[in-house]
Design an enzyme around this catalytic site. Structure first.
Site, PDB file in Angstrom:
ATOM      1  N   SER A 156       0.853  -1.187   0.000  1.00 20.00           N
ATOM      2  CA  SER A 156       0.000   0.000   0.000  1.00 20.00           C
ATOM      3  C   SER A 156       0.886   1.233   0.000  1.00 20.00           C
ATOM      4  O   SER A 156       1.831   1.327   0.791  1.00 20.00           O
ATOM      5  CB  SER A 156      -0.916   0.006   1.221  1.00 20.00           C
ATOM      6  OG  SER A 156      -1.740   1.157   1.234  1.00 20.00           O
ATOM      7  N   HIS A 186     -20.536  12.625   1.351  1.00 17.32           N
ATOM      8  CA  HIS A 186     -20.958  13.807   2.112  1.00 17.32           C
ATOM      9  C   HIS A 186     -20.440  15.106   1.493  1.00 17.32           C
ATOM     10  O   HIS A 186     -20.892  16.185   1.865  1.00 17.32           O
ATOM     11  CB  HIS A 186     -20.522  13.693   3.580  1.00 17.32           C
ATOM     12  CG  HIS A 186     -19.037  13.724   3.786  1.00 17.32           C
ATOM     13  ND1 HIS A 186     -18.273  12.594   3.811  1.00 17.32           N
ATOM     14  CD2 HIS A 186     -18.186  14.752   4.010  1.00 17.32           C
ATOM     15  CE1 HIS A 186     -17.006  12.906   4.038  1.00 17.32           C
ATOM     16  NE2 HIS A 186     -16.923  14.216   4.153  1.00 17.32           N
ATOM     17  N   ASN A 218      -2.250   0.400  -4.475  1.00 19.76           N
ATOM     18  CA  ASN A 218      -2.075  -0.815  -3.679  1.00 19.76           C
ATOM     19  C   ASN A 218      -2.452  -2.034  -4.505  1.00 19.76           C
ATOM     20  O   ASN A 218      -3.244  -1.960  -5.445  1.00 19.76           O
ATOM     21  CB  ASN A 218      -2.875  -0.777  -2.375  1.00 19.76           C
ATOM     22  CG  ASN A 218      -4.327  -1.133  -2.569  1.00 19.76           C
ATOM     23  OD1 ASN A 218      -5.038  -0.506  -3.360  1.00 19.76           O
ATOM     24  ND2 ASN A 218      -4.788  -2.129  -1.854  1.00 19.76           N
ATOM     25  N   THR A 219      -1.818  -3.155  -4.174  1.00 19.90           N
ATOM     26  CA  THR A 219      -2.206  -4.447  -4.727  1.00 19.90           C
ATOM     27  C   THR A 219      -2.134  -5.452  -3.586  1.00 19.90           C
ATOM     28  O   THR A 219      -1.314  -5.315  -2.677  1.00 19.90           O
ATOM     29  CB  THR A 219      -1.301  -4.908  -5.884  1.00 19.90           C
ATOM     30  OG1 THR A 219       0.060  -4.972  -5.437  1.00 19.90           O
ATOM     31  CG2 THR A 219      -1.391  -3.952  -7.067  1.00 19.90           C
ATOM     32  N   ARG A 220      -2.971  -6.477  -3.646  1.00 13.46           N
ATOM     33  CA  ARG A 220      -3.050  -7.403  -2.518  1.00 13.46           C
ATOM     34  C   ARG A 220      -3.636  -8.744  -2.977  1.00 13.46           C
ATOM     35  O   ARG A 220      -4.314  -8.840  -4.009  1.00 13.46           O
ATOM     36  CB  ARG A 220      -3.941  -6.835  -1.412  1.00 13.46           C
ATOM     37  CG  ARG A 220      -5.362  -6.557  -1.860  1.00 13.46           C
ATOM     38  CD  ARG A 220      -6.160  -5.747  -0.852  1.00 13.46           C
ATOM     39  NE  ARG A 220      -7.447  -5.387  -1.391  1.00 13.46           N
ATOM     40  CZ  ARG A 220      -7.681  -4.319  -2.156  1.00 13.46           C
ATOM     41  NH1 ARG A 220      -6.682  -3.508  -2.467  1.00 13.46           N
ATOM     42  NH2 ARG A 220      -8.886  -4.055  -2.615  1.00 13.46           N
ATOM     43  N   HIS A 269      -2.102   7.351  -4.883  1.00 16.92           N
ATOM     44  CA  HIS A 269      -2.310   6.151  -4.071  1.00 16.92           C
ATOM     45  C   HIS A 269      -2.211   4.937  -4.979  1.00 16.92           C
ATOM     46  O   HIS A 269      -2.652   4.969  -6.139  1.00 16.92           O
ATOM     47  CB  HIS A 269      -3.693   6.192  -3.408  1.00 16.92           C
ATOM     48  CG  HIS A 269      -4.223   4.843  -3.039  1.00 16.92           C
ATOM     49  ND1 HIS A 269      -5.155   4.174  -3.815  1.00 16.92           N
ATOM     50  CD2 HIS A 269      -3.950   4.018  -1.993  1.00 16.92           C
ATOM     51  CE1 HIS A 269      -5.439   3.015  -3.256  1.00 16.92           C
ATOM     52  NE2 HIS A 269      -4.726   2.885  -2.156  1.00 16.92           N
ATOM     53  N   GLY A 311      -6.656  -5.695  13.707  1.00 17.84           N
ATOM     54  CA  GLY A 311      -5.561  -5.638  14.664  1.00 17.84           C
ATOM     55  C   GLY A 311      -4.204  -5.319  14.087  1.00 17.84           C
ATOM     56  O   GLY A 311      -3.182  -5.503  14.758  1.00 17.84           O
ATOM     57  N   HIS A 343       2.167  12.216  -0.572  1.00 11.16           N
ATOM     58  CA  HIS A 343       1.770  13.626  -0.509  1.00 11.16           C
ATOM     59  C   HIS A 343       3.007  14.462  -0.846  1.00 11.16           C
ATOM     60  O   HIS A 343       4.061  14.287  -0.234  1.00 11.16           O
ATOM     61  CB  HIS A 343       1.246  13.966   0.885  1.00 11.16           C
ATOM     62  CG  HIS A 343       0.041  13.175   1.283  1.00 11.16           C
ATOM     63  ND1 HIS A 343      -1.206  13.414   0.746  1.00 11.16           N
ATOM     64  CD2 HIS A 343      -0.110  12.139   2.151  1.00 11.16           C
ATOM     65  CE1 HIS A 343      -2.076  12.564   1.275  1.00 11.16           C
ATOM     66  NE2 HIS A 343      -1.439  11.772   2.125  1.00 11.16           N
TER      67      HIS A 343
END
Length: 296
Positions: free
Chosen positions: A118, A196, A134-136, A132, A279, A122
């Protein structure tokens, strides 16, 4: 579904670590190269690297990874590149979230294994976009899948930068399936939207999850190509914009835009929620937050 072979999980974990090493080296080289722009008078930035651990029940070994963060560099105001491989048993909330997505067997066997990389960057210069990626890979006794993507988050948009970023990701997708890019671009537009605020957090990219075509090798190869596409998609934009003069109004726009980024990651981001609920090291999970932000 039978248990995933350990060798395949190890290959995925090793690949995410390799990609992490390549990106960290490329970013530090960029710090050496670009002594221009708002941070050009600084010493070249370097990553601080620390180990992370997931908290398992009864202090069991639940895996961990590396958190690599650079702060106050010439080019990067803050960038984190994290890699982890964790395992254990999902809690009730995580099980419910997986079941709601149609992942089978979560009520029968909550064991899981997950590995991934990940990255969030900035930038010092407001003209250089935040980014940004990420790979997983995720495994349970009844299922496995890949996920990931990349999206660009400029506070000052340059249409040619957006085109380059998307074209590079499209080429990676098209090498595997002509339907991937339009499908995963639309998914990113939907996923990286801030309800929002009634707006997207950036100019999009691609996003995919729960990818299991039944061919592990093909899905792994695609995920590798998404990871490989990141540096060619992003580094030319940094080199193109790093020397542009930045004024107070540009910095103001950058800080306000970072506020949007922080709101999204804290309220909506699926990875943030999963990391905290399962966790994992909180500092590693929250490394995506900007060093400074502003709300109006």
């Amino acid at each position: 579904m039978t248990d995933m072979m350990e060798a395949e999980r190890q290959r995925a974990s090793d690949w995410f670590r390799q990609l992490r090493d390549e990106i960290v080296a490329a970013f530090e080289a960029l710090e050496d190269e670009l002594d221009v722009g708002p941070g050009g008078d600084r010493a070249p930035g370097r990553f601080d690297v620390s180990e992370t651990r997931r908290r398992g029940s009864d202090d069991e070994d639940a895996g961990g990874g590396l958190m690599s963060v650079m702060r106050g560099g010439r080019v990067f105001e803050k960038v984190g590149v994290n890699v982890s491989t964790v395992h254990g048993r999902l809690g009730e909330r995580a099980q419910a979230a997986m079941a709601a997505r149609g992942i089978p067997g979560m009520d029968e066997d909550p064991r899981f294994w997950a590995s991934g990389i990940s990255l969030v960057a900035h930038m010092q210069n407001p003209h250089v976009p935040a980014v940004h990626m990420n790979t997983r890979m995720f495994w349970t006794p009844r299922a496995w899948w890949f996920g990931g993507g990349a999206d660009l988050n400029p506070c000052i948009e340059y249409p040619e930068d957006t085109r380059h970023f998307h074209a590079t990701l499209k080429a990676a997708c098209d090498a595997h399936d002509a339907e991937y890019y339009p499908r995963f671009k639309a998914w990113a537009d939907e996923y990286f939207f801030i309800p929002h605020r009634g707006r997207a957090r950036g100019v999009g990219g691609i996003f995919y999850d729960d990818l299991n075509t039944g061919d592990w090798e093909a899905d792994f190869a695609f995920t590798q190509d998404v990871g490989r596409a990141f540096l060619p998609a992003f580094l030319p934009l940094v080199r193109r914009r790093a020397a542009i003069a930045a004024f107070e109004a540009d910095r103001e726009a950058q800080l306000v835009h970072r506020g949007l980024y922080a709101e999204y990651n804290l309220v909506y981001d699926r990875g943030t929620k999963f990391g905290l609920e399962s966790g994992h090291d909180a500092n590693a999970v929250l490394m995506s937050l900007p060093p400074l932000a502003k709300w109006i």
